[in-house]
Design an enzyme around this catalytic site. Structure first.
Site, PDB file in Angstrom:
ATOM      1  N   LYS A 209       0.745  -1.217  -0.175  1.00 46.52           N
ATOM      2  CA  LYS A 209       0.174  -0.070  -0.041  1.00 46.52           C
ATOM      3  C   LYS A 209       0.946   1.200   0.092  1.00 46.52           C
ATOM      4  O   LYS A 209       0.726   2.125  -0.874  1.00 46.52           O
ATOM      5  CB  LYS A 209      -0.939  -0.130   1.236  1.00 46.52           C
ATOM      6  CG  LYS A 209      -2.026   1.050   1.223  1.00 46.52           C
ATOM      7  CD  LYS A 209      -2.735   1.124   2.747  1.00 46.52           C
ATOM      8  CE  LYS A 209      -3.610   2.158   2.799  1.00 46.52           C
ATOM      9  NZ  LYS A 209      -4.312   1.979   4.046  1.00 46.52           N
ATOM     10  N   GLU A 215      10.394  -4.562   4.425  1.00 40.89           N
ATOM     11  CA  GLU A 215      10.490  -6.083   4.157  1.00 40.89           C
ATOM     12  C   GLU A 215      10.337  -6.327   2.454  1.00 40.89           C
ATOM     13  O   GLU A 215      11.167  -6.885   1.701  1.00 40.89           O
ATOM     14  CB  GLU A 215       9.432  -6.992   4.578  1.00 40.89           C
ATOM     15  CG  GLU A 215       9.671  -7.149   6.170  1.00 40.89           C
ATOM     16  CD  GLU A 215       9.379  -6.103   7.116  1.00 40.89           C
ATOM     17  OE1 GLU A 215       9.108  -4.884   6.568  1.00 40.89           O
ATOM     18  OE2 GLU A 215       9.482  -6.150   8.349  1.00 40.89           O
ATOM     19  N   GLY A 272      -4.557  -1.763   5.272  1.00 41.22           N
ATOM     20  CA  GLY A 272      -4.030  -3.001   4.968  1.00 41.22           C
ATOM     21  C   GLY A 272      -4.768  -4.179   5.165  1.00 41.22           C
ATOM     22  O   GLY A 272      -4.897  -5.251   4.303  1.00 41.22           O
ATOM     23  N   ARG A 273      -4.941  -4.270   6.290  1.00 44.21           N
ATOM     24  CA  ARG A 273      -5.420  -5.668   6.797  1.00 44.21           C
ATOM     25  C   ARG A 273      -7.087  -5.810   6.365  1.00 44.21           C
ATOM     26  O   ARG A 273      -7.768  -7.069   6.553  1.00 44.21           O
ATOM     27  CB  ARG A 273      -5.479  -5.813   8.606  1.00 44.21           C
ATOM     28  CG  ARG A 273      -5.967  -4.805   8.965  1.00 44.21           C
ATOM     29  CD  ARG A 273      -5.757  -4.735  10.710  1.00 44.21           C
ATOM     30  NE  ARG A 273      -6.177  -3.551  11.207  1.00 44.21           N
ATOM     31  CZ  ARG A 273      -5.568  -2.461  11.339  1.00 44.21           C
ATOM     32  NH1 ARG A 273      -4.364  -2.284  10.461  1.00 44.21           N
ATOM     33  NH2 ARG A 273      -6.031  -1.540  12.179  1.00 44.21           N
ATOM     34  N   GLU A 358      -4.248  -6.365  15.245  1.00 43.82           N
ATOM     35  CA  GLU A 358      -3.562  -4.897  14.906  1.00 43.82           C
ATOM     36  C   GLU A 358      -4.880  -3.915  14.914  1.00 43.82           C
ATOM     37  O   GLU A 358      -4.489  -2.962  14.937  1.00 43.82           O
ATOM     38  CB  GLU A 358      -3.107  -4.979  13.353  1.00 43.82           C
ATOM     39  CG  GLU A 358      -2.303  -4.074  12.954  1.00 43.82           C
ATOM     40  CD  GLU A 358      -1.562  -4.176  11.523  1.00 43.82           C
ATOM     41  OE1 GLU A 358      -0.321  -4.309  11.475  1.00 43.82           O
ATOM     42  OE2 GLU A 358      -2.183  -4.311  10.513  1.00 43.82           O
ATOM     43  N   HIS A 389      -4.651 -32.727  18.373  1.00 40.64           N
ATOM     44  CA  HIS A 389      -3.287 -33.572  18.807  1.00 40.64           C
ATOM     45  C   HIS A 389      -2.096 -32.844  19.159  1.00 40.64           C
ATOM     46  O   HIS A 389      -1.034 -32.952  19.199  1.00 40.64           O
ATOM     47  CB  HIS A 389      -2.786 -34.545  17.963  1.00 40.64           C
ATOM     48  CG  HIS A 389      -3.849 -35.440  17.394  1.00 40.64           C
ATOM     49  ND1 HIS A 389      -4.090 -36.686  18.070  1.00 40.64           N
ATOM     50  CD2 HIS A 389      -5.287 -35.497  16.774  1.00 40.64           C
ATOM     51  CE1 HIS A 389      -5.157 -37.363  17.712  1.00 40.64           C
ATOM     52  NE2 HIS A 389      -5.787 -36.626  16.929  1.00 40.64           N
ATOM     53  N   LYS A 516       9.716  -0.641  13.668  1.00 40.60           N
ATOM     54  CA  LYS A 516      10.454  -0.395  12.711  1.00 40.60           C
ATOM     55  C   LYS A 516      11.342   0.707  12.616  1.00 40.60           C
ATOM     56  O   LYS A 516      12.551   0.620  12.207  1.00 40.60           O
ATOM     57  CB  LYS A 516       9.395   0.041  11.832  1.00 40.60           C
ATOM     58  CG  LYS A 516       8.299  -0.855  11.156  1.00 40.60           C
ATOM     59  CD  LYS A 516       7.516  -0.144  10.179  1.00 40.60           C
ATOM     60  CE  LYS A 516       6.224  -0.852   9.776  1.00 40.60           C
ATOM     61  NZ  LYS A 516       5.067  -0.204   9.172  1.00 40.60           N
TER      62      LYS A 516
HETATM   63  O1  F6P Z   1       2.414  -3.922  10.139  1.00 39.39           O
HETATM   64  C1  F6P Z   1       1.996  -2.850   9.577  1.00 39.39           C
HETATM   65  C2  F6P Z   1       1.560  -2.546   8.405  1.00 39.39           C
HETATM   66  O2  F6P Z   1       1.335  -1.085   7.951  1.00 39.39           O
HETATM   67  C3  F6P Z   1       0.174  -3.323   8.060  1.00 39.39           C
HETATM   68  O3  F6P Z   1      -0.896  -2.771   8.506  1.00 39.39           O
HETATM   69  C4  F6P Z   1       0.088  -3.549   6.648  1.00 39.39           C
HETATM   70  O4  F6P Z   1      -0.736  -4.661   6.277  1.00 39.39           O
HETATM   71  C5  F6P Z   1       1.592  -3.816   6.429  1.00 39.39           C
HETATM   72  O5  F6P Z   1       2.497  -3.315   7.221  1.00 39.39           O
HETATM   73  C6  F6P Z   1       2.126  -3.703   5.094  1.00 39.39           C
HETATM   74  O6  F6P Z   1       2.133  -2.261   4.545  1.00 39.39           O
HETATM   75  P1  F6P Z   1       2.201  -1.966   2.960  1.00 39.39           P
HETATM   76  O7  F6P Z   1       1.217  -2.733   2.263  1.00 39.39           O
HETATM   77  O8  F6P Z   1       2.374  -0.730   3.132  1.00 39.39           O
HETATM   78  O9  F6P Z   1       3.660  -2.828   2.510  1.00 39.39           O
END
Ligand code: F6P
Length: 525
Positions: A209, A215, A272-273, A358, A389, A516
């Site tokens: 987003k 990452e 995002g979620r 979150e 189990h 972060k």
């Molecule tokens: O973990 C924080 C967060 O902002 C989430 O809310 C989001 O889904 C994720 O990082 C990934 O963010 P982006 O889509 O901006 O890479």
């Protein structure tokens, strides 16, 4: 117009719930069932292919009434109306919350800052449709002119968990494309995925987003470097054939080298979620085809309509949210376990962890003040029967009360009758065992019957199950794209109701920022 600011613990219904809890906290569900022959029917709700049996909870009609009063005193109806109409209820980020617009099937307008968002939503769906079709039918080709065989979704959090969970859940409906997911910044992860891929026939979908997530950008750069390595004889102009991106941050996407036509937009009014219904779901549409993706959206829409229009006492997400509050805030349960009885839903618990934790893992209320009551629960789980189990020992005999959501399906997809009967016998047995338990007398008799009389003195206390442990059983006809859409929307709305009543902001996530920042400092030092 934003959400009202009401401290739940100061409401009349909260006080009544507290007094009521003091009276009924030790009540045995067994006695409630004995008193009411129709308890199962009285505490069952249905919607379309869904049946929610919540009779095995430590509640009476009176409990429910107080909980419903709490929803009303918290002005939940007003909150729902604002949620669906594009009000900026995500106050701390100054944003509307409109994932529901992404699956809206009505012909109404939904405005953000005076602009109807439905035309851009529809336009985006057309683009997803056209693109998915062209990749699936082979018209879209990789840089060397070969058809695409593999899709790699590069994203994390909401840009990974949702698509990953749905692609796996709907594997039965999948086409010939193989989908992979890269999320963790762990270099071994990306290396393992790339090891078996052919760059000529692989499409990389970079989903972020913000397009600033460490990452995702690190993984995307590593993938780009691999793609451009000399052994493949590729050049930067080949990127447009094998890379697409989903983001709100168009300048950053272009800077990465993605061609304009390969950019799928999303908007800051989609969290995002909550984003798998947008172009973030591109990997889903590629994996199962646009028609199935659209049916999935329609399923979610049908749950939106149920949530919006059904009186609270018959409203499934509202009921689940209220039960969750009852345990979390009065029984101090802290955690909830979700156990889907299908291997396809193995990734549902991690998805729900982000969705719920979150959203509702907050300790400051809408007034900016520290709360003096519990908010977000700890969500965990795994599939039945694997869970039995592993951790179900603790749920049956441990010191904690852990409310359970069992999710089962009437029909299996491949029709192995013998397996499905056994699977569903376990689905029913787990809920029953938690509720009835096994008394001292029953254990005694059982051991005698099995010829273990000599061990009774030694083993009896260990074999007792206290019972009276709560669970909900969600029984669904079949795992279809539509029903999966319903199920996810149901949990989204449950999360929303909890946040409204806890008087917190459910749509920001400042809690992930500090880690972060510090990681960047450690990196620089
Ligand atoms: O973990 C924080 C967060 O902002 C989430 O809310 C989001 O889904 C994720 O990082 C990934 O963010 P982006 O889509 O901006 O890479």
């Amino acid at each position: 117009m934003t959400l009202k600011n009401i401290n739940p613990t100061k409401t009349e219904s909260w006080k009544k719930l507290q007094a009521h809890f003091n009276e009924i906290q030790s009540v045995q569900m067994k006695s409630l069932f004995q008193k009411d022959n129709n308890r199962k029917e009285n505490f069952t709700l249905t919607f379309d292919d869904f049946t929610l049996d919540f009779s095995k909870n430590r509640i009476t009609e009176e409990t429910l009434q107080y909980l419903l009063n709490l929803a009303n005193e918290s002005e939940l109806q007003d909150a729902i109306q604002k949620y669906f109409s594009g009000n900026k209820i995500n106050v701390t980020e100054d944003r509307a919350v409109l994932h529901t617009a992404l699956r809206n099937q009505n012909n109404n307008t939904i405005k953000v800052d005076g602009e109807d968002v439905m035309p851009i939503v529809k336009e985006s769906l057309v683009k997803i449709n056209t693109f998915s079709d062209s990749v699936i039918n082979g018209a879209f080709k990789g840089f060397s002119g070969k058809k695409i065989t593999d899709i790699v979704n590069i994203g994390i959090g909401g840009s990974d968990l949702g698509p990953r969970m749905v692609v796996e859940a709907l594997h039965y409906y999948k086409n010939h494309l193989t989908t992979h997911f890269i999320s963790n910044i762990d270099g071994d992860h990306v290396t393992e995925v790339l090891k078996n891929l052919n760059p000529e026939t692989t499409l990389f979908v970079i989903v972020s987003k913000t397009f600033t997530t460490q990452e995702t950008l690190t993984n995307a750069e590593t993938v780009k470097k691999w793609f451009l390595s000399s052994k493949f004889e590729t050049t930067t102009s080949d990127i447009k054939h094998n890379f697409v991106a989903v983001s709100t941050n168009l300048p950053k996407v272009k800077e990465f080298g993605i061609a304009d036509k390969n950019i799928f937009t999303m908007w800051n009014w989609v969290g995002g979620r909550y984003s798998l219904w947008s172009a973030v779901g591109l990997s889903i549409s590629l994996a199962i085809g646009f028609d199935n993706f659209n049916t999935f959206l329609k399923g979610a829409f049908s749950m939106d309509e149920h949530f919006k229009n059904t009186p609270f006492e018959k409203n499934i997400p509202v009921t689940l949210a209220l039960l969750s509050i009852w345990y979390n805030n009065f029984f101090d349960t802290e955690s909830e376990v979700v156990i889907p009885f299908t291997q396809y839903l193995e990734k549902l618990p991690p998805f729900l962890q982000q969705l719920s934790m979150e959203s509702n893992g907050k300790s400051v209320d809408r007034n900016g003040e520290k709360v003096d009551y519990q908010t977000g629960n700890i969500i965990w789980g795994n599939t039945g029967t694997n869970a039995q189990h592993a951790f179900m020992q603790l749920v049956h005999q441990g010191t904690k009360i852990i409310p359970v959501d069992f999710i089962g399906f009437e029909e299996s997809l491949y029709g192995l009758k013998d397996h499905h009967e056994k699977l569903m016998a376990n689905f029913a047995a787990q809920a029953q065992a938690l509720y009835t338990g096994k008394t001292k007398e029953e254990v005694h008799l059982d051991m005698k019957f099995k010829g273990d009389s000599d061990k009774i003195n030694q083993l009896l206390p260990f074999k007792i199950f206290e019972g009276n442990r709560p669970s909900n059983s969600i029984l669904i006809k079949k795992l279809t794209p539509k029903n999966l859409g319903v199920l996810i929307a149901l949990y989204e709305h449950k999360t929303f109701v909890q946040g409204v009543i806890w008087n917190i902001y459910s749509f920001d996530q400042f809690g992930v920022e500090l880690g972060k920042e510090l990681a960047n400092k450690f990196l620089a030092s």
